[in-house]
Enzyme design. Structure first.
Site, PDB file in Angstrom:
ATOM      1  N   CYS A  26      -2.467   8.956   2.206  1.00 28.43           N
ATOM      2  CA  CYS A  26      -2.351   8.451   1.022  1.00 28.43           C
ATOM      3  C   CYS A  26      -3.247   8.776  -0.144  1.00 28.43           C
ATOM      4  CB  CYS A  26      -1.714   7.014   0.770  1.00 28.43           C
ATOM      5  SG  CYS A  26      -2.167   5.985   2.101  1.00 28.43           S
ATOM      6  N   GLU A  64       0.959  -1.337   0.026  1.00 30.96           N
ATOM      7  CA  GLU A  64       0.014  -0.054   0.071  1.00 30.96           C
ATOM      8  C   GLU A  64       0.877   1.277  -0.044  1.00 30.96           C
ATOM      9  OE1 GLU A  64      -3.219   0.133  -0.848  1.00 30.96           O
ATOM     10  OE2 GLU A  64      -3.557  -1.375   0.863  1.00 30.96           O
TER      11      GLU A  64
HETATM   12  C1  UN1 Z   1      -3.819   6.081   4.285  1.00 32.61           C
HETATM   13  O1  UN1 Z   1      -3.843   7.403   4.270  1.00 32.61           O
HETATM   14  O2  UN1 Z   1      -2.881   5.538   4.526  1.00 32.61           O
HETATM   15  O3  UN1 Z   1      -9.637   6.712   2.691  1.00 32.61           O
HETATM   16  C2  UN1 Z   1      -5.147   5.416   4.536  1.00 32.61           C
HETATM   17  C3  UN1 Z   1      -8.985   7.240   3.629  1.00 32.61           C
HETATM   18  C4  UN1 Z   1      -8.700   6.370   4.926  1.00 32.61           C
HETATM   19  C5  UN1 Z   1      -7.697   5.738   4.979  1.00 32.61           C
HETATM   20  C6  UN1 Z   1      -6.234   6.372   4.425  1.00 32.61           C
HETATM   21  N1  UN1 Z   1      -9.876   5.548   5.153  1.00 32.61           N
HETATM   22  O4  UN1 Z   1      -8.510   8.269   3.566  1.00 32.61           O
END
Ligand code: UN1
Length: 506
Positions: A298, A264
């Site tokens: 992310c 990820e």
């Molecule tokens: C991340 O930034 O690693 O969709 C995960 C989202 C959150 C998860 C982000 N539910 O922004």
């Protein structure tokens, strides 16, 4: 820019210690070499003792032993452990959120939201514990049954990042546990206290339901601990969240020992805004997706691809919304943008803005450092109009910078959208259903949305992305399959032995 400097706070150390202890963990050490600070004002929260390669070896072998017990427990009974964890997370929601704010700098509402994400995925996993379905297929042979069954995989290694210090752990751990696997977790060096709190809650849940204590281990330390985890052949699956640079190391190393990997990695998420878009809704969605979490998800929106006919108006309205965002102490009510995680993050932001300007970008608003106490890095979210999708725009800078590009023709918008190495989250804002459908069919990301932003996914869907994002899927839908081993079974209940494909032998 409406800003407010956070107040210096010697009591943050006590707050961290108390929240941790309320979760059932011992008070944090203050004499180790792993220095934990808060991005709120740089206050030192603890000095923990990092783990060594020997500690890792002990933890992995205890986890491997626990696997032999846990895999034999029926999946619905394994679900009871996760149900208990869900209850404890609910009871300690505020404590965990406090630690998330202290260590990662998230505003309270987002920190609470992150813990809610943990509770949600636990509930999902409990349901899943009765639904680890395999298929049956018609056999081509009379008196035979062909089916697939799913089995526990082994010890799962989780490597997580600072920005979702607990939710990403829970996506992996809740699912891994119902699938029959122990977990060895290496959290970010920046957020070890939240990890210790989660570990304490999970151990308590295990004690409450009579599950093995050795099902879960936290290993604190730097990249060396992560590397030992990656190379350990007893770790059946390495699920790693972090940078593309990290993924480039982890992926091949796990593959070299034929382990399984779930990556990820970075996102460089874009949204297309079409001429028919509802601009009120678009502005609200864009501001949360681009400036929320101080641009450190992310899934943060980093590229806005706007039809020329609405670009000036949209930029004006986003800039106006940005000027009303309060930047400051994430514990303060009304603050929407907390600190960047570190000076390094600030430096990366500064450099990216400099490069964007050299490329002909025009900064509409933001990007300045905002005063904060002690050693802290607060910034105003930046909005930059770009003449083209230059190299800096194609890179992920983990900070609140929103680049705005314009398009004339829809195909051009799609091409621009997909012309980056990353492929995590994407959106379109349009009221034209043909455009929406074309976008959904063309976005090369793992997540593609219509009339909502790129961030803030629910746990029920599979989370992850393509290209340099790494290809892994976590959380909902059938992501659980990555945590299990599939066996194809052929059962002959006849007294004949016909061979498949009509082969005659003897
Ligand atoms: C991340 O930034 O690693 O969709 C995960 C989202 C959150 C998860 C982000 N539910 O922004």
């Amino acid at each position: 820019m409406n800003t407010r400097a956070p107040h210096p706070s010697a009591h943050l150390t006590d707050r961290a210690s108390q929240a941790l202890q309320r979760c059932g963990a011992p008070p944090p050490a203050h004499d180790g070499s792993l220095v934990v600070t808060t991005p709120i004002d740089g206050t030192e929260l603890a000095r923990l003792h990092p783990h060594t390669a020997t500690d890792l070896d002990i933890a992995v072998s205890a986890a491997a032993d626990a696997f032999t017990v846990w895999r034999a427990v029926p999946a619905p009974a394994r679900g009871r452990l996760v149900r208990r964890l869900s209850e404890l997370l609910t009871q300690h929601k505020a404590d965990l959120a406090e630690l998330v704010t202290l260590e990662a700098g998230k505003i309270t509402s987002e920190a609470l939201g992150e813990v809610q994400e943990m509770i949600d995925v636990c509930d999902f996993a409990v349901g899943l514990s009765r639904q680890l379905y395999g298929r049956t297929m018609p056999s081509e042979r009379a008196g035979h049954r062909l089916m697939e069954t799913w089995h526990p995989l082994g010890v799962v290694g989780v490597i997580s990042a600072f920005n979702f210090p607990v939710a990403v752990w829970s996506w992996n751990t809740a699912i891994a546990l119902v699938c029959g696997n122990p977990v060895v977790w290496k959290p970010s060096e920046t957020t070890p206290l939240t990890a210790l709190a989660c570990d304490a809650l999970l151990r308590r849940a295990a004690a409450d339901v009579g599950a093995p204590d050795a099902l879960h281990h936290v290993l604190l330390g730097d990249a060396a601990v992560g590397e030992a985890l990656v190379d350990d052949p007893r770790i059946a699956l390495v699920s790693a969240t972090g940078s593309v640079r990290m993924g480039r190391i982890v992926g091949p190393r796990v593959a070299a020992r034929f382990g399984r990997v779930l990556l990820e990695l970075g996102g460089n998420n874009g949204a297309i805004v079409a001429p028919s878009a509802d601009l009120d809704l678009t502005v609200r969605a864009v501001v949360f997706a681009a400036a929320g979490t101080a641009g450190q998800r992310c899934t943060t929106l980093r590229r806005l691809i706007v039809h020329r006919s609405v670009a000036d108006e949209l930029v004006r309205r986003i800039a106006a919304a940005y000027s009303g965002l309060r930047v400051g102490d994430p514990f303060d009510e009304g603050v929407l943008v907390g600190p960047l995680i570190s000076g390094r993050a600030h430096e990366a932001m500064r450099k990216a803005l400099e490069r964007a300007e050299l490329d002909g970008g025009v900064r509409v608003t933001g990007g300045e450092r905002v005063d904060g106490p002690g050693e802290s890095f607060y910034v105003s979210p930046a909005l930059v109009r770009m003449p083209a999708q230059t190299e800096v725009v194609r890179e992920e800078t983990f900070a609140p910078i929103l680049y705005v590009l314009t398009y004339d023709d829809f195909d051009e918008a799609i091409a621009l959208h997909n012309a980056v190495p990353q492929g995590l989250a994407s959106s379109i804002f349009t009221t034209d259903s043909r455009e929406a459908e074309r976008f959904l069919a063309s976005s090369d990301c793992g997540i593609a949305n219509v009339n909502i932003g790129t961030s803030g996914a629910e746990i029920g869907g599979a989370f992850g992305g393509e290209k340099e994002t790494g290809g892994g899927r976590e959380s909902g839908s059938d992501s659980w399959k990555a945590y299990m081993r599939r066996a194809t079974n052929t059962i002959n209940y006849s007294d004949e032995l016909p061979l498949a494909q009509g082969v005659e032998f003897g």
